[in-house]
Design a protein around this motif. Structure first.
Motif, PDB file in Angstrom:
ATOM      1  N   THR A 132       0.924  -0.815   0.403  1.00  0.00           N
ATOM      2  CA  THR A 132       0.326   0.119  -0.423  1.00  0.00           C
ATOM      3  C   THR A 132       0.709   1.313  -0.312  1.00  0.00           C
ATOM      4  OG1 THR A 132      -1.908   1.234   0.967  1.00  0.00           O
ATOM      5  CG2 THR A 132      -0.203   0.157   2.473  1.00  0.00           C
ATOM      6  N   THR A 133       0.708   2.159  -0.655  1.00  0.00           N
ATOM      7  CA  THR A 133       1.041   3.860  -0.124  1.00  0.00           C
ATOM      8  C   THR A 133       0.821   4.245   0.925  1.00  0.00           C
ATOM      9  OG1 THR A 133      -0.417   4.619  -1.682  1.00  0.00           O
ATOM     10  CG2 THR A 133       1.200   4.150  -2.691  1.00  0.00           C
ATOM     11  N   SER A 134       1.410   5.199   2.089  1.00  0.00           N
ATOM     12  CA  SER A 134       1.047   5.714   2.849  1.00  0.00           C
ATOM     13  C   SER A 134      -0.051   7.057   2.809  1.00  0.00           C
ATOM     14  CB  SER A 134       2.244   6.945   2.832  1.00  0.00           C
ATOM     15  OG  SER A 134       2.358   7.567   2.287  1.00  0.00           O
ATOM     16  N   ASP A 135      -0.859   7.117   1.613  1.00  0.00           N
ATOM     17  CA  ASP A 135      -1.326   8.345   1.494  1.00  0.00           C
ATOM     18  C   ASP A 135      -3.131   7.336   1.453  1.00  0.00           C
ATOM     19  OD1 ASP A 135      -1.211   7.443  -1.409  1.00  0.00           O
ATOM     20  OD2 ASP A 135      -2.240   8.997  -1.956  1.00  0.00           O
ATOM     21  N   VAL A 136      -3.195   6.282   2.004  1.00  0.00           N
ATOM     22  CA  VAL A 136      -4.392   5.403   1.332  1.00  0.00           C
ATOM     23  C   VAL A 136      -4.635   5.393   2.720  1.00  0.00           C
ATOM     24  CG1 VAL A 136      -5.238   2.760   1.546  1.00  0.00           C
ATOM     25  CG2 VAL A 136      -3.649   4.324  -0.088  1.00  0.00           C
ATOM     26  N   ASP A 137      -6.090   5.151   3.135  1.00  0.00           N
ATOM     27  CA  ASP A 137      -6.728   5.036   4.257  1.00  0.00           C
ATOM     28  C   ASP A 137      -6.806   3.602   5.179  1.00  0.00           C
ATOM     29  OD1 ASP A 137      -9.832   4.709   5.497  1.00  0.00           O
ATOM     30  OD2 ASP A 137      -9.418   7.177   5.564  1.00  0.00           O
ATOM     31  N   VAL A 138      -6.650   4.164   6.460  1.00  0.00           N
ATOM     32  CA  VAL A 138      -6.477   3.077   7.163  1.00  0.00           C
ATOM     33  C   VAL A 138      -7.620   2.283   7.296  1.00  0.00           C
ATOM     34  CG1 VAL A 138      -7.125   1.741   9.241  1.00  0.00           C
ATOM     35  CG2 VAL A 138      -5.173   3.863   8.851  1.00  0.00           C
ATOM     36  N   VAL A 139      -8.900   2.138   6.987  1.00  0.00           N
ATOM     37  CA  VAL A 139      -9.844   1.166   6.987  1.00  0.00           C
ATOM     38  C   VAL A 139      -9.929   0.702   5.519  1.00  0.00           C
ATOM     39  CG1 VAL A 139     -12.320   1.109   6.646  1.00  0.00           C
ATOM     40  CG2 VAL A 139     -11.312   2.927   8.230  1.00  0.00           C
ATOM     41  N   PHE A 140      -9.911   1.164   4.284  1.00  0.00           N
ATOM     42  CA  PHE A 140      -9.038   0.549   3.115  1.00  0.00           C
ATOM     43  C   PHE A 140      -8.145  -0.101   2.848  1.00  0.00           C
ATOM     44  CE2 PHE A 140      -6.684   0.238  -1.064  1.00  0.00           C
ATOM     45  CZ  PHE A 140      -8.014   0.581  -1.518  1.00  0.00           C
ATOM     46  N   ALA A 141      -7.047  -0.281   4.097  1.00  0.00           N
ATOM     47  CA  ALA A 141      -5.752  -0.796   3.790  1.00  0.00           C
ATOM     48  C   ALA A 141      -6.156  -1.662   4.436  1.00  0.00           C
ATOM     49  CB  ALA A 141      -4.321  -0.328   4.264  1.00  0.00           C
ATOM     50  N   PHE A 142      -7.238  -1.763   5.795  1.00  0.00           N
ATOM     51  CA  PHE A 142      -7.276  -3.031   6.087  1.00  0.00           C
ATOM     52  C   PHE A 142      -8.344  -3.953   5.862  1.00  0.00           C
ATOM     53  CE2 PHE A 142     -10.228  -4.917  10.261  1.00  0.00           C
ATOM     54  CZ  PHE A 142      -9.090  -5.923  10.513  1.00  0.00           C
ATOM     55  N   ILE A 176       2.189  -2.388   7.891  1.00  0.00           N
ATOM     56  CA  ILE A 176       1.393  -2.005   9.131  1.00  0.00           C
ATOM     57  C   ILE A 176       0.729  -3.411   8.934  1.00  0.00           C
ATOM     58  CG2 ILE A 176       0.491   0.025   8.397  1.00  0.00           C
ATOM     59  CD1 ILE A 176      -2.136  -1.698   6.547  1.00  0.00           C
ATOM     60  N   THR A 177      -0.089  -3.654  10.444  1.00  0.00           N
ATOM     61  CA  THR A 177      -0.312  -4.888  10.409  1.00  0.00           C
ATOM     62  C   THR A 177      -1.784  -5.311  10.968  1.00  0.00           C
ATOM     63  OG1 THR A 177      -0.194  -4.889  13.277  1.00  0.00           O
ATOM     64  CG2 THR A 177       2.288  -5.788  11.876  1.00  0.00           C
ATOM     65  N   ALA A 178      -2.464  -6.532  10.742  1.00  0.00           N
ATOM     66  CA  ALA A 178      -4.168  -6.770  10.361  1.00  0.00           C
ATOM     67  C   ALA A 178      -4.128  -6.662  12.161  1.00  0.00           C
ATOM     68  CB  ALA A 178      -4.254  -8.273  10.270  1.00  0.00           C
ATOM     69  N   THR A 179      -3.623  -6.805  12.478  1.00  0.00           N
ATOM     70  CA  THR A 179      -3.719  -6.757  14.112  1.00  0.00           C
ATOM     71  C   THR A 179      -3.856  -5.917  15.030  1.00  0.00           C
ATOM     72  OG1 THR A 179      -2.269  -9.449  15.089  1.00  0.00           O
ATOM     73  CG2 THR A 179      -2.576  -7.865  17.167  1.00  0.00           C
ATOM     74  N   ASP A 180      -2.582  -4.986  14.248  1.00  0.00           N
ATOM     75  CA  ASP A 180      -2.575  -3.613  15.363  1.00  0.00           C
ATOM     76  C   ASP A 180      -3.486  -2.454  14.559  1.00  0.00           C
ATOM     77  OD1 ASP A 180      -0.567  -3.379  16.960  1.00  0.00           O
ATOM     78  OD2 ASP A 180       1.109  -2.961  15.323  1.00  0.00           O
ATOM     79  N   VAL A 181      -3.917  -2.793  13.087  1.00  0.00           N
ATOM     80  CA  VAL A 181      -4.946  -1.935  13.210  1.00  0.00           C
ATOM     81  C   VAL A 181      -6.068  -3.076  12.955  1.00  0.00           C
ATOM     82  CG1 VAL A 181      -6.157  -1.522  10.653  1.00  0.00           C
ATOM     83  CG2 VAL A 181      -3.898  -1.426  10.737  1.00  0.00           C
ATOM     84  N   GLY A 182      -6.567  -3.251  13.299  1.00  0.00           N
ATOM     85  CA  GLY A 182      -7.932  -4.378  13.363  1.00  0.00           C
ATOM     86  C   GLY A 182      -7.943  -4.179  15.414  1.00  0.00           C
ATOM     87  N   HIS A 183      -7.403  -4.050  16.145  1.00  0.00           N
ATOM     88  CA  HIS A 183      -7.127  -3.638  17.384  1.00  0.00           C
ATOM     89  C   HIS A 183      -7.731  -2.257  17.666  1.00  0.00           C
ATOM     90  CE1 HIS A 183      -6.726  -3.973  21.436  1.00  0.00           C
ATOM     91  NE2 HIS A 183      -5.986  -3.039  21.561  1.00  0.00           N
ATOM     92  N   ASN A 184      -7.136  -1.867  16.697  1.00  0.00           N
ATOM     93  CA  ASN A 184      -7.244   0.204  17.036  1.00  0.00           C
ATOM     94  C   ASN A 184      -8.836   0.656  16.062  1.00  0.00           C
ATOM     95  OD1 ASN A 184      -5.013   0.660  18.689  1.00  0.00           O
ATOM     96  ND2 ASN A 184      -3.701   0.134  16.804  1.00  0.00           N
ATOM     97  N   ILE A 195     -11.661  -1.108  16.793  1.00  0.00           N
ATOM     98  CA  ILE A 195     -12.335  -1.512  17.226  1.00  0.00           C
ATOM     99  C   ILE A 195     -12.638  -1.103  18.303  1.00  0.00           C
ATOM    100  CG2 ILE A 195     -13.067  -3.890  19.408  1.00  0.00           C
ATOM    101  CD1 ILE A 195     -11.403  -5.624  17.385  1.00  0.00           C
ATOM    102  N   LEU A 196     -11.186  -0.215  18.588  1.00  0.00           N
ATOM    103  CA  LEU A 196     -10.999   0.625  20.158  1.00  0.00           C
ATOM    104  C   LEU A 196     -11.839   2.000  19.381  1.00  0.00           C
ATOM    105  CD1 LEU A 196      -8.613  -0.874  21.631  1.00  0.00           C
ATOM    106  CD2 LEU A 196     -10.532  -1.439  22.409  1.00  0.00           C
ATOM    107  N   ASP A 197     -12.261   1.915  18.226  1.00  0.00           N
ATOM    108  CA  ASP A 197     -12.746   3.612  18.081  1.00  0.00           C
ATOM    109  C   ASP A 197     -10.923   4.642  17.893  1.00  0.00           C
ATOM    110  OD1 ASP A 197     -14.834   2.842  16.745  1.00  0.00           O
ATOM    111  OD2 ASP A 197     -15.750   2.975  18.592  1.00  0.00           O
ATOM    112  N   LYS A 198      -9.916   3.629  17.647  1.00  0.00           N
ATOM    113  CA  LYS A 198      -8.728   4.681  17.856  1.00  0.00           C
ATOM    114  C   LYS A 198      -8.065   5.399  16.629  1.00  0.00           C
ATOM    115  CE  LYS A 198      -6.327   2.826  21.485  1.00  0.00           C
ATOM    116  NZ  LYS A 198      -4.827   2.386  22.096  1.00  0.00           N
TER     117      LYS A 198
END
Length: 128
Positions: free
Chosen positions: A17-27, A50-58, A60-63
Motif C-alpha cells: 500500500t502507499t502511505s496516503d491510503v485510508d486505514v480502513v481501506f488498507a485493513f 502495518i499489521t492486521a492485528t494493530d489496525v484491527g485492534h485499534n 475496534i477501539l475507535d482509535k
C-alpha cells in the motif's frame, strides 16, 4: 535447510500500500487477501508496515477517525532482511524483534527496494 538463502523461499509478488491510503481501506485489503501485514511503499522503497492485528485492534477501539491515513499509523523503521541472508538469519531477526509486532512477516529489501517478503509459514514449510 537453514543455510538456504531467503530469496529461495520468499514471496516475490508482495501486496503493498502507499502511505496516503485510508486505514480502513488498507485493513480491508489485509482481510480480503488473508494476510497479516502490508508493507508501505513509495517509489518501490519500503517506508513502513502495518499489521492486521494493530489496525484491527485499534479500529475496534475507535482509535482512528474516518480518513486516518496509513502514514499516521504505520510502523517505522521497518525490520527487514536481505535476500542473500540465510533462513537462520531471518529466524534470528524475527526472534530478536518479537516486541515490534512483526514476528510473522519480514520484508525482504535489497538496495532500499522491497523485493519480497518471508513469513514464519514459509520457514516452517521449508523446514518440514
Amino acid at each position: 535447510m537453514l543455510d538456504k538463502k531467503v530469496k529461495e523461499i520468499m514471496t516475490s509478488d508482495v501486496l503493498t500500500t502507499t502511505s496516503d491510503v485510508d486505514v480502513v481501506f488498507a485493513f480491508e485489503k489485509l482481510m480480503e487477501n488473508k494476510i497479516s501485514s502490508l508493507p508501505v511503499v513509495e517509489d518501490d522503497e519500503l517506508i513502513g508496515i502495518i499489521t492486521a492485528t494493530d489496525v484491527g485492534h485499534n479500529l475496534i477501539l475507535d482509535k482512528y477517525e474516518l480518513g486516518t491515513s496509513v502514514k499516521e499509523i504505520m510502523i517505522t523503521p521497518v525490520v527487514t532482511v536481505s535476500p542473500d541472508s540465510t533462513i537462520e538469519e531471518a529466524v534470528c531477526i524475527m526472534k530478536d524483534n518479537v516486541s515490534s509486532g512483526i514476528l510473522n512477516q519480514l520484508p525482504v529489501v535489497e538496495n532500499g527496494k522491497l523485493v519480497g517478503i518471508i513469513s514464519d509459514g514459509d520457514i516452517i514449510q521449508e523446514i518440514f
